[in-house]
Write a protein that holds these residues in place. Sequence first.
Motif, PDB file in Angstrom:
ATOM      1  N   LEU A  10       0.828  -1.207   0.000  1.00  0.00           N
ATOM      2  CA  LEU A  10       0.000   0.000   0.000  1.00  0.00           C
ATOM      3  C   LEU A  10       0.866   1.262   0.000  1.00  0.00           C
ATOM      4  O   LEU A  10       0.561   2.235  -0.696  1.00  0.00           O
ATOM      5  N   ALA A  11       1.948   1.232   0.774  1.00  0.00           N
ATOM      6  CA  ALA A  11       2.858   2.383   0.822  1.00  0.00           C
ATOM      7  C   ALA A  11       3.545   2.588  -0.529  1.00  0.00           C
ATOM      8  O   ALA A  11       3.707   3.724  -0.987  1.00  0.00           O
ATOM      9  N   GLU A  12       3.922   1.500  -1.185  1.00  0.00           N
ATOM     10  CA  GLU A  12       4.533   1.616  -2.514  1.00  0.00           C
ATOM     11  C   GLU A  12       3.539   2.192  -3.519  1.00  0.00           C
ATOM     12  O   GLU A  12       3.913   2.994  -4.379  1.00  0.00           O
ATOM     13  N   ASN A  13       2.282   1.797  -3.410  1.00  0.00           N
ATOM     14  CA  ASN A  13       1.266   2.349  -4.299  1.00  0.00           C
ATOM     15  C   ASN A  13       1.097   3.846  -4.076  1.00  0.00           C
ATOM     16  O   ASN A  13       0.886   4.599  -5.031  1.00  0.00           O
ATOM     17  N   GLU A  14       1.191   4.277  -2.836  1.00  0.00           N
ATOM     18  CA  GLU A  14       1.097   5.709  -2.553  1.00  0.00           C
ATOM     19  C   GLU A  14       2.328   6.455  -3.077  1.00  0.00           C
ATOM     20  O   GLU A  14       2.223   7.594  -3.523  1.00  0.00           O
ATOM     21  N   LEU A  15       3.493   5.810  -3.020  1.00  0.00           N
ATOM     22  CA  LEU A  15       4.709   6.447  -3.543  1.00  0.00           C
ATOM     23  C   LEU A  15       4.613   6.678  -5.043  1.00  0.00           C
ATOM     24  O   LEU A  15       5.183   7.634  -5.567  1.00  0.00           O
ATOM     25  N   ALA A  16       3.895   5.808  -5.722  1.00  0.00           N
ATOM     26  CA  ALA A  16       3.796   5.914  -7.180  1.00  0.00           C
ATOM     27  C   ALA A  16       2.950   7.103  -7.616  1.00  0.00           C
ATOM     28  O   ALA A  16       3.046   7.536  -8.763  1.00  0.00           O
ATOM     29  N   GLU A  17       2.143   7.634  -6.720  1.00  0.00           N
ATOM     30  CA  GLU A  17       1.311   8.789  -7.063  1.00  0.00           C
ATOM     31  C   GLU A  17       2.072  10.079  -6.795  1.00  0.00           C
ATOM     32  O   GLU A  17       2.832  10.176  -5.842  1.00  0.00           O
ATOM     33  N   TYR A  18       1.814  11.074  -7.632  1.00  0.00           N
ATOM     34  CA  TYR A  18       2.482  12.358  -7.477  1.00  0.00           C
ATOM     35  C   TYR A  18       1.691  13.203  -6.491  1.00  0.00           C
ATOM     36  O   TYR A  18       0.621  13.722  -6.812  1.00  0.00           O
ATOM     37  N   SER A  19       2.178  13.298  -5.275  1.00  0.00           N
ATOM     38  CA  SER A  19       1.567  14.136  -4.248  1.00  0.00           C
ATOM     39  C   SER A  19       2.596  14.362  -3.141  1.00  0.00           C
ATOM     40  O   SER A  19       3.674  13.772  -3.153  1.00  0.00           O
ATOM     41  N   GLY A 102      18.908  -2.775  -9.416  1.00  0.00           N
ATOM     42  CA  GLY A 102      18.883  -3.325  -8.058  1.00  0.00           C
ATOM     43  C   GLY A 102      18.963  -2.243  -6.997  1.00  0.00           C
ATOM     44  O   GLY A 102      18.223  -2.269  -6.006  1.00  0.00           O
ATOM     45  N   ILE A 103      19.837  -1.281  -7.203  1.00  0.00           N
ATOM     46  CA  ILE A 103      19.980  -0.178  -6.249  1.00  0.00           C
ATOM     47  C   ILE A 103      18.706   0.652  -6.199  1.00  0.00           C
ATOM     48  O   ILE A 103      18.217   1.010  -5.123  1.00  0.00           O
ATOM     49  N   GLN A 104      18.145   0.953  -7.359  1.00  0.00           N
ATOM     50  CA  GLN A 104      16.928   1.762  -7.379  1.00  0.00           C
ATOM     51  C   GLN A 104      15.758   1.013  -6.736  1.00  0.00           C
ATOM     52  O   GLN A 104      14.944   1.603  -6.031  1.00  0.00           O
ATOM     53  N   TRP A 105      15.663  -0.282  -6.977  1.00  0.00           N
ATOM     54  CA  TRP A 105      14.591  -1.084  -6.384  1.00  0.00           C
ATOM     55  C   TRP A 105      14.721  -1.104  -4.868  1.00  0.00           C
ATOM     56  O   TRP A 105      13.739  -0.953  -4.146  1.00  0.00           O
ATOM     57  N   TRP A 106      15.942  -1.301  -4.387  1.00  0.00           N
ATOM     58  CA  TRP A 106      16.202  -1.333  -2.954  1.00  0.00           C
ATOM     59  C   TRP A 106      15.834   0.014  -2.319  1.00  0.00           C
ATOM     60  O   TRP A 106      15.190   0.068  -1.269  1.00  0.00           O
ATOM     61  N   GLY A 107      16.239   1.107  -2.943  1.00  0.00           N
ATOM     62  CA  GLY A 107      15.898   2.435  -2.434  1.00  0.00           C
ATOM     63  C   GLY A 107      14.398   2.680  -2.419  1.00  0.00           C
ATOM     64  O   GLY A 107      13.858   3.307  -1.502  1.00  0.00           O
ATOM     65  N   TRP A 108      13.696   2.192  -3.444  1.00  0.00           N
ATOM     66  CA  TRP A 108      12.243   2.336  -3.512  1.00  0.00           C
ATOM     67  C   TRP A 108      11.574   1.612  -2.339  1.00  0.00           C
ATOM     68  O   TRP A 108      10.655   2.132  -1.700  1.00  0.00           O
ATOM     69  N   LYS A 109      12.049   0.399  -2.044  1.00  0.00           N
ATOM     70  CA  LYS A 109      11.513  -0.364  -0.919  1.00  0.00           C
ATOM     71  C   LYS A 109      11.771   0.359   0.406  1.00  0.00           C
ATOM     72  O   LYS A 109      10.906   0.399   1.284  1.00  0.00           O
ATOM     73  N   LEU A 110      12.952   0.946   0.544  1.00  0.00           N
ATOM     74  CA  LEU A 110      13.274   1.682   1.760  1.00  0.00           C
ATOM     75  C   LEU A 110      12.404   2.930   1.907  1.00  0.00           C
ATOM     76  O   LEU A 110      11.972   3.271   3.012  1.00  0.00           O
ATOM     77  N   GLN A 111      12.125   3.604   0.801  1.00  0.00           N
ATOM     78  CA  GLN A 111      11.244   4.769   0.848  1.00  0.00           C
ATOM     79  C   GLN A 111       9.828   4.366   1.263  1.00  0.00           C
ATOM     80  O   GLN A 111       9.169   5.083   2.017  1.00  0.00           O
ATOM     81  N   ALA A 112       9.362   3.237   0.792  1.00  0.00           N
ATOM     82  CA  ALA A 112       8.039   2.754   1.180  1.00  0.00           C
ATOM     83  C   ALA A 112       8.014   2.411   2.672  1.00  0.00           C
ATOM     84  O   ALA A 112       7.030   2.709   3.360  1.00  0.00           O
ATOM     85  N   GLN A 113       9.089   1.808   3.170  1.00  0.00           N
ATOM     86  CA  GLN A 113       9.155   1.505   4.592  1.00  0.00           C
ATOM     87  C   GLN A 113       9.135   2.786   5.419  1.00  0.00           C
ATOM     88  O   GLN A 113       8.476   2.855   6.461  1.00  0.00           O
ATOM     89  N   ARG A 114       9.856   3.808   4.963  1.00  0.00           N
ATOM     90  CA  ARG A 114       9.888   5.083   5.689  1.00  0.00           C
ATOM     91  C   ARG A 114       8.507   5.734   5.693  1.00  0.00           C
ATOM     92  O   ARG A 114       8.062   6.277   6.707  1.00  0.00           O
ATOM     93  N   LEU A 115       7.816   5.703   4.568  1.00  0.00           N
ATOM     94  CA  LEU A 115       6.471   6.269   4.500  1.00  0.00           C
ATOM     95  C   LEU A 115       5.533   5.538   5.453  1.00  0.00           C
ATOM     96  O   LEU A 115       4.751   6.173   6.179  1.00  0.00           O
ATOM     97  N   LEU A 116       5.609   4.225   5.492  1.00  0.00           N
ATOM     98  CA  LEU A 116       4.780   3.444   6.398  1.00  0.00           C
ATOM     99  C   LEU A 116       5.123   3.752   7.852  1.00  0.00           C
ATOM    100  O   LEU A 116       4.221   3.922   8.686  1.00  0.00           O
ATOM    101  N   LEU A 117       6.401   3.864   8.169  1.00  0.00           N
ATOM    102  CA  LEU A 117       6.820   4.199   9.527  1.00  0.00           C
ATOM    103  C   LEU A 117       6.310   5.576   9.926  1.00  0.00           C
ATOM    104  O   LEU A 117       5.794   5.763  11.026  1.00  0.00           O
TER     105      LEU A 117
END
Length: 130
Positions: A10-19, A102-117
Amino acid sequence: MELKERLLQLAENELAEYSTDARKMEKLRPKIVFQTNRNQQQQLKSELEAELTGGLNDLLEKQRQTVALPFWGIAGLGVLEGFVGFPAGWVAALAGVGAAFGIQWWGWKLQAQRLLLNALIDIEERAKAP
C-alpha cells in the motif's frame, strides 16, 4: 500475504502517485487503521525502526538515484564498447543495468518503509492528542 507485506505494498502504491508526503500519509492512515490493531501497529513500528537504521540503508533511501548513477554510466560505456567491437562491453552493460536497477529497487523499498513508519508514528501521535 502477511500484514507487513500488504501494508508495504500500500505504501509503494502511494509512492507511485504524485503528491506530497503529507497527502500520501493522509491517504495511507485509514488503510492502516482498518487493517491493524494497536498492538500490531506498535510491533510493526518497532520492526520498521530496526530495519531502517544503518548507514547504507539511510544513504540508499535518500539518494538512491545518485548512488545508481555511476552504474548507469558503466552500462552506457559498455553499450558503446559493444558497438565498437569489444564483446566484454556488452557484459559490462548488462552488469551496470542490473546493478542500477537493483539499487533503485532497494531504495524504492526503503522509501516505502519510511512512508509506512511515518504514517504509523502519525497515527500514534493522533491517538495521544485529545
